[in-house]
Design a protein around this motif. Structure first.
Motif: not given
Length: 289
Positions: A199, A203, A268-269, A271-276, A279
């Motif tokens: 990730w 980035y 943004s995508y 970052e969203w995938r990384h956070r998902a 989690t």
């Protein structure tokens, strides 16, 4: 007996939070959204036909192709360099390590115009290597190689600077365990190191690609501004604006704005995938406990 009240993490009044949020949104709207809207509005001010003609004319398409070609050359090279440099700095101690880190940060400290001038002094007709290049019929300055070199210089820190702190934080325990179990160096990289840094790597690649497509200063010095040959999109926008072709200039600028929006959306995508994934991994660990 009532339990004591636990203080909130922040003690600001609600109106203070709303004021700060409002100021932040106003700042973003004034300095980001409004200019972006203005670019598209000015580009379409002459009508859709003028807009399409400006972005599809041969010179504009040549500038777009050169911009994408430059990014296609620089991004893979910078990715390979960034991974190698981050691995060396984060995993090994060697003489000259601090010097290498300083050199990686050099493009952040040097003006892009100065870096372009350095390439002219090195590879220009009167430069250090100019006579040899002329003798062997090789052209660097005012040609695609010069544009690629200048862009490569100003963009090479991005991938490395994303990966170095990430790899230093992660440590090398998993890689050492893989080697103890018999994995080779390449197997350790592909199966342990790369999944852990993917990730951050993506980035850094996105940032590097955005800078490569939007670079102006260094490319302006080494390009020669030859229409349809050495003009990238930022240089083509400048020429159109200086010729008072405002609608065409903003129309071509909107192409760069679209590339920027795609870059932001990709970031943004990711970052969203990384956070998902983070989690999901945390929830899985809690369930095992």
């Amino acid at each position: 007996m009532a339990s004591p009240r636990v203080p909130a993490a922040t003690s600001e009044a609600p109106w203070v939070r709303r004021l700060l949020i409002g100021l932040a949104l106003a700042f973003l709207g004034l300095f980001l959204v409004l200019p972006l809207v203005a670019v598209f509005a000015e580009g379409l001010s002459g009508g859709l036909a003028v807009y399409l003609a400006a972005i599809t004319e041969p010179v504009a398409m040549a500038a777009l192709r050169l911009t994408l070609l430059t990014a296609a050359i620089c991004v893979p090279l910078n990715t390979a360099f960034g991974v190698a440099a981050a691995w060396a700095i984060a995993r090994f101690e060697f003489r000259g390590k601090q010097l290498l880190m300083a050199l990686i940060d050099l493009p952040f400290a040097v003006s892009p115009v100065i870096s372009g001038l350095v390439f002219v002094l090195l590879f220009g007709a009167q430069g250090l290597f100019g006579p040899w290049l002329i003798e062997h019929n090789l052209k660097v300055i005012f040609a695609v190689p010069g544009i690629a070199l200048a862009t490569l210089f100003v963009t090479f820190p991005f991938v490395a600077r994303e990966l170095i702190p990430l790899m230093q934080t992660q440590g090398s325990e998993e890689e050492q365990a893989a080697m103890v179990l018999g994995a080779s160096g390449w197997q350790t990289f592909w199966r342990v190191t790369l999944p852990n840094i993917i990730w951050g790597l993506l980035y850094g690649v996105i940032l590097c690609n955005a800078r490569a497509m939007g670079e102006f200063g260094a490319v302006s010095v080494v390009s020669g501004h030859i229409r349809g040959v050495t003009n990238t999109l930022p240089l083509h926008v400048e020429i159109l604006y200086n010729e008072y072709s405002f609608a065409a200039a903003f129309a071509v600028a909107s192409l760069l704005a679209c590339l920027a929006l795609v870059t932001v959306a990709a970031k943004s995508y990711l970052e969203w995938r990384h956070r998902a994934e983070s989690t999901h991994s945390a929830q899985g660990g809690e369930e095992e406990l």
